[in-house]
Design a protein around this motif. Structure first.
Motif, PDB file in Angstrom:
ATOM      1  N   LYS A 444       0.830  -1.206   0.000  1.00  0.00           N
ATOM      2  CA  LYS A 444       0.000   0.000   0.000  1.00  0.00           C
ATOM      3  C   LYS A 444       0.865   1.257   0.000  1.00  0.00           C
ATOM      4  O   LYS A 444       0.640   2.186  -0.795  1.00  0.00           O
ATOM      5  CB  LYS A 444      -0.929  -0.009   1.213  1.00  0.00           C
ATOM      6  CG  LYS A 444      -1.845   1.207   1.285  1.00  0.00           C
ATOM      7  CD  LYS A 444      -2.720   1.166   2.535  1.00  0.00           C
ATOM      8  CE  LYS A 444      -3.585   2.420   2.627  1.00  0.00           C
ATOM      9  NZ  LYS A 444      -4.399   2.428   3.874  1.00  0.00           N
ATOM     10  N   LYS A 445       1.864   1.292   0.889  1.00  0.00           N
ATOM     11  CA  LYS A 445       2.729   2.468   0.959  1.00  0.00           C
ATOM     12  C   LYS A 445       3.572   2.615  -0.304  1.00  0.00           C
ATOM     13  O   LYS A 445       3.843   3.728  -0.756  1.00  0.00           O
ATOM     14  CB  LYS A 445       3.632   2.390   2.192  1.00  0.00           C
ATOM     15  CG  LYS A 445       2.912   2.696   3.494  1.00  0.00           C
ATOM     16  CD  LYS A 445       3.900   2.806   4.647  1.00  0.00           C
ATOM     17  CE  LYS A 445       3.184   3.212   5.928  1.00  0.00           C
ATOM     18  NZ  LYS A 445       4.135   3.326   7.068  1.00  0.00           N
ATOM     19  N   MET A 446       3.972   1.489  -0.869  1.00  0.00           N
ATOM     20  CA  MET A 446       4.767   1.550  -2.095  1.00  0.00           C
ATOM     21  C   MET A 446       3.949   2.161  -3.229  1.00  0.00           C
ATOM     22  O   MET A 446       4.450   2.992  -4.000  1.00  0.00           O
ATOM     23  CB  MET A 446       5.253   0.149  -2.477  1.00  0.00           C
ATOM     24  CG  MET A 446       6.144   0.120  -3.713  1.00  0.00           C
ATOM     25  SD  MET A 446       7.641   1.108  -3.498  1.00  0.00           S
ATOM     26  CE  MET A 446       8.343   0.988  -5.140  1.00  0.00           C
ATOM     27  N   LEU A 447       2.693   1.787  -3.329  1.00  0.00           N
ATOM     28  CA  LEU A 447       1.832   2.361  -4.367  1.00  0.00           C
ATOM     29  C   LEU A 447       1.619   3.856  -4.134  1.00  0.00           C
ATOM     30  O   LEU A 447       1.572   4.648  -5.084  1.00  0.00           O
ATOM     31  CB  LEU A 447       0.493   1.627  -4.401  1.00  0.00           C
ATOM     32  CG  LEU A 447       0.551   0.183  -4.932  1.00  0.00           C
ATOM     33  CD1 LEU A 447      -0.791  -0.517  -4.731  1.00  0.00           C
ATOM     34  CD2 LEU A 447       0.950   0.162  -6.406  1.00  0.00           C
ATOM     35  N   GLU A 448       1.524   4.257  -2.863  1.00  0.00           N
ATOM     36  CA  GLU A 448       1.398   5.682  -2.543  1.00  0.00           C
ATOM     37  C   GLU A 448       2.664   6.433  -2.948  1.00  0.00           C
ATOM     38  O   GLU A 448       2.604   7.550  -3.478  1.00  0.00           O
ATOM     39  CB  GLU A 448       1.141   5.860  -1.045  1.00  0.00           C
ATOM     40  CG  GLU A 448      -0.236   5.398  -0.591  1.00  0.00           C
ATOM     41  CD  GLU A 448      -0.390   5.463   0.921  1.00  0.00           C
ATOM     42  OE1 GLU A 448       0.579   5.896   1.602  1.00  0.00           O
ATOM     43  OE2 GLU A 448      -1.461   5.085   1.426  1.00  0.00           O
ATOM     44  N   LYS A 449       3.813   5.824  -2.685  1.00  0.00           N
ATOM     45  CA  LYS A 449       5.085   6.456  -3.056  1.00  0.00           C
ATOM     46  C   LYS A 449       5.190   6.605  -4.573  1.00  0.00           C
ATOM     47  O   LYS A 449       5.625   7.650  -5.079  1.00  0.00           O
ATOM     48  CB  LYS A 449       6.262   5.635  -2.526  1.00  0.00           C
ATOM     49  CG  LYS A 449       7.613   6.180  -2.983  1.00  0.00           C
ATOM     50  CD  LYS A 449       8.718   5.165  -2.835  1.00  0.00           C
ATOM     51  CE  LYS A 449       9.880   5.529  -3.729  1.00  0.00           C
ATOM     52  NZ  LYS A 449      11.011   4.607  -3.622  1.00  0.00           N
ATOM     53  N   ILE A 450       4.818   5.567  -5.306  1.00  0.00           N
ATOM     54  CA  ILE A 450       4.872   5.618  -6.771  1.00  0.00           C
ATOM     55  C   ILE A 450       4.019   6.775  -7.292  1.00  0.00           C
ATOM     56  O   ILE A 450       4.446   7.547  -8.159  1.00  0.00           O
ATOM     57  CB  ILE A 450       4.397   4.280  -7.375  1.00  0.00           C
ATOM     58  CG1 ILE A 450       5.416   3.171  -7.051  1.00  0.00           C
ATOM     59  CG2 ILE A 450       4.208   4.400  -8.886  1.00  0.00           C
ATOM     60  CD1 ILE A 450       4.928   1.771  -7.386  1.00  0.00           C
ATOM     61  N   LYS A 451       2.841   6.903  -6.736  1.00  0.00           N
ATOM     62  CA  LYS A 451       1.938   7.991  -7.134  1.00  0.00           C
ATOM     63  C   LYS A 451       2.568   9.348  -6.814  1.00  0.00           C
ATOM     64  O   LYS A 451       2.506  10.289  -7.622  1.00  0.00           O
ATOM     65  CB  LYS A 451       0.603   7.838  -6.414  1.00  0.00           C
ATOM     66  CG  LYS A 451      -0.442   8.868  -6.812  1.00  0.00           C
ATOM     67  CD  LYS A 451      -1.762   8.607  -6.078  1.00  0.00           C
ATOM     68  CE  LYS A 451      -2.806   9.654  -6.461  1.00  0.00           C
ATOM     69  NZ  LYS A 451      -4.093   9.415  -5.741  1.00  0.00           N
TER      70      LYS A 451
END
Length: 632
Positions: A444-451
């Motif tokens: 979840k946090k990785m997807l937030e970082k990518i965004k």
């Protein structure tokens, strides 16, 4: 001071792990340790002038511990944590990765008093068998693999006990040399020895000094007076052994920096020879001496026959020195040939006085980094030395940690660094979820970082900000992120942060499994080494090199001053097999971004050229390498 305090905070992090102090506590101590270690100034001065509390990573609780140390000379919480155990033992627990419980059990069973006693007792016949069958041993606490790791860690601990990271010395070496130049009689000062050869870890600082009184010849009385002036410098604690030989006078000094300095006073006529000899290495020097012994140019200049040479106690240094005295007129440098900016591997500001020795033997000039007797002389005979990679060749950094994990680097820090370094790209490669103490990102946090990265890079024009990830290898062909996450990254690094206790077969299989994954671009800090804090993992490096070449993957030379992993020996072997490296900083602080040169120095010592390093490529070339890489 900085290294000592950083070790205290790193020890508090380690002991907090053992006491189940919670991930946040460990992260706070670890961040403080790194901030203290990477601080280039004097920590006590920073405390006294009130700027220490503003240092990134020093939260109020950590500042209180530092304040207590500067006011009382100790930290009560640390004393309670370590109890009756020595600093040496706590440090060794960290280095081994075995944990306090296992180490203490081994100590108790063997009755060991210290590391030296432990080494002696663990090396006795049947020691493994006796430990594993001891009635004092808790069930399943220790295995043969654990004991093998212990022996490996003791060997590493002893091999590094008297060494210092070159990157630490670089914090103050220029200021130190400047203080020498301020002494009235000094004409010239140059760094020599292991530092001139740019070894990653060194035992002391060697300085070659030319005094004005020694320009035309060696003046013993004047040289003694100079050394007395050196003893008055503010960073000199005590004086040590003084030595007169080969018409040089040297003295060793203990310093407030924690590392000794050897000052060698030379003279004008012998400067070139003294620079050559003090640079080393001993093996390289001996090979050059063998060539000089067979050269009429050198023996003729010395006026010696072969028979008379063999009758002398220490002839070769005198032969080379006499030759350079005849043809090297310091400081005018009127000798046959000279170093020019057009020369291969020329670096502005370096001392090339010893170039005369190589030229007169018909050899290409050998850069100090290559003087280790690893085949460089044979290459120099054919003018076939490599054109070594330079810091200016690097086009980007693919391993930088941001505030998303355990880094303290903001976007503005990155913009500033990329402008200063002339980078085309930089990747934010934060930890993945298994790295608890690295504040790793779950899916979840990785997807937030990518965004987040994709949103801010729209406004960055000067360089490409890339989505990276440092993905933990959890097992053979088992990574923290699945394909759906990795496909969203621009750069995917795989690494190990635990598993110190696996066998060589298990560790090797894990790395090879990651190399076989078509989505992984490189292996970060492959051996897991952290100087003074973690012994390297055990691997079959030849198999790993072979797999990296087969699957067209890069191995990292990690530039952080305590890692420098892979080392120059591994990098040289990898190059011979056709491998490519990537040189990254593994930055966690803004100041770490400037450490790229340390990794480049490792590459240079390995004989690596520009084409051996994937991040010397432009952004377009880097992406082409990813797209065209063989898929298996």
């Amino acid at each position: 001071m900085n290294l000592k305090l950083a070790t205290v905070f790193a020890n508090m992090a380690e002991l907090s792990k053992q006491k189940d102090g919670g991930a946040k506590t460990v992260i706070d101590f670890t961040r403080a340790a790194r901030s203290i270690r990477d601080f280039p100034g004097n920590l006590e001065d920073s405390y006294n002038n009130g700027t220490l509390k503003c240092l990134p990573g020093i939260i109020p609780e950590m500042y209180d511990y530092l304040s207590e140390y500067f006011e009382t000379g100790k930290i009560r919480f640390y004393e309670e944590l370590k109890g009756d155990y020595s600093e040496e033992l706590i440090k060794f627990i960290r280095i081994s990765g075995l944990g306090k419980k296992r180490i203490f059990a081994i100590y108790e069973i063997l009755g060991a008093k210290d590391i030296a006693d432990l080494k002696e007792k663990i090396s006795r016949k049947n020691s493994f068998k006796n430990i594993l069958k001891s009635p004092k041993l808790e069930k399943d606490l220790l295995t043969k693999t654990h004991l093998e790791r212990l022996v490996h860690s003791i060997d590493y601990y002893e091999s590094t006990a008297a060494l210092y990271p070159k990157g630490y010395i670089d914090f103050f070496i220029n200021a130190l040399v400047s203080r020498f130049k301020d002494i009235k009689d000094v004409h010239r000062v140059t760094v020599t020895g292991s530092l001139r050869r740019r070894k990653s870890f060194v035992s002391d600082i060697d300085l070659l000094v030319m005094t004005k009184s020694n320009l035309k010849g060696f003046d013993f009385a004047g040289s003694e007076l100079f050394l007395k002036e050196v003893a008055k410098l503010p960073f000199i604690k005590t004086t040590g052994k003084r030595d007169l030989k080969h018409l040089t006078l040297s003295e060793r000094f203990e310093t407030t920096y924690g590392i000794d300095i050897e000052v060698i006073v030379s003279s004008g006529p012998r400067w070139a020879a003294d620079l050559f000899y003090t640079t080393g290495s001993k093996k390289h020097v001996r090979r050059i001496e063998e060539l000089a012994l067979k050269s009429d140019v050198f023996t003729g200049a010395a006026g010696l026959s072969i028979d008379s040479i063999y009758r002398q106690d220490n002839p070769m240094r005198d032969i080379i020195s006499i030759f350079t005295e005849k043809y090297f007129n310091f400081p005018e440098k009127t000798y046959p040939g000279s170093a020019t900016p057009g020369m291969k591997n020329y670096e502005e500001g370096q001392d090339y006085s010893d170039c005369i020795i190589y030229e007169s033997l018909g050899l290409e000039y050998v850069p100090p980094e290559l003087r280790e007797d690893r085949g460089e002389i044979e290459l120099a005979k054919r003018s076939a030395l490599p054109v070594l990679v330079k810091p200016g060749d690097i086009k980007g950094d693919l391993h930088v940690h941001s505030f998303w994990s355990d880094g303290l680097i903001e976007v503005e820090d990155i913009k500033k660094s990329c402008k200063e370094m002339g980078y085309e790209y930089l990747a934010l490669s934060d930890h993945s979820v298994s790295n608890t103490y690295g504040n790793g990102l779950d899916d979840k946090k990785m997807l937030e970082k990518i965004k987040y990265v994709k949103s801010i890079r729209k406004n960055i024009r000067d360089f490409k900000l890339l989505v990276g990830a440092e993905i933990d290898i959890r097992g053979v062909s088992l990574l923290d992120y699945d394909e759906s996450i990795i496909l969203k990254t621009d750069i995917a690094l795989a690494s190990m942060h635990s598993n110190y206790l696996n066998t060589i077969e298990e560790n090797t299989a894990r790395i090879i499994g990651a190399l076989q994954n078509p989505l992984i671009d490189a292996i970060a800090h492959p051996t897991g080494l952290v100087f003074g804090a973690r012994a390297p993992y055990v691997f079959d490096m030849e198999r790993i090199f072979g797999a990296a070449v087969k699957y067209d993957k890069a191995l990292e030379i990690n530039s952080y001053l305590l890692r420098l992993d892979i080392n120059d020996g591994h990098a040289a072997d990898f190059k011979k097999m056709g491998g490519k490296v990537v040189i990254n900083t593994d930055s966690h602080r803004p100041s770490n971004l400037a450490m790229m040169y340390l990794g480049v120095e490792v590459a240079r010592r390995a004989g690596l050229e520009r084409d051996d390093v994937i991040n010397t490529r432009s952004f377009k070339e880097l992406i082409a390498w990813k797209k065209n890489r063989h898929r298996y």
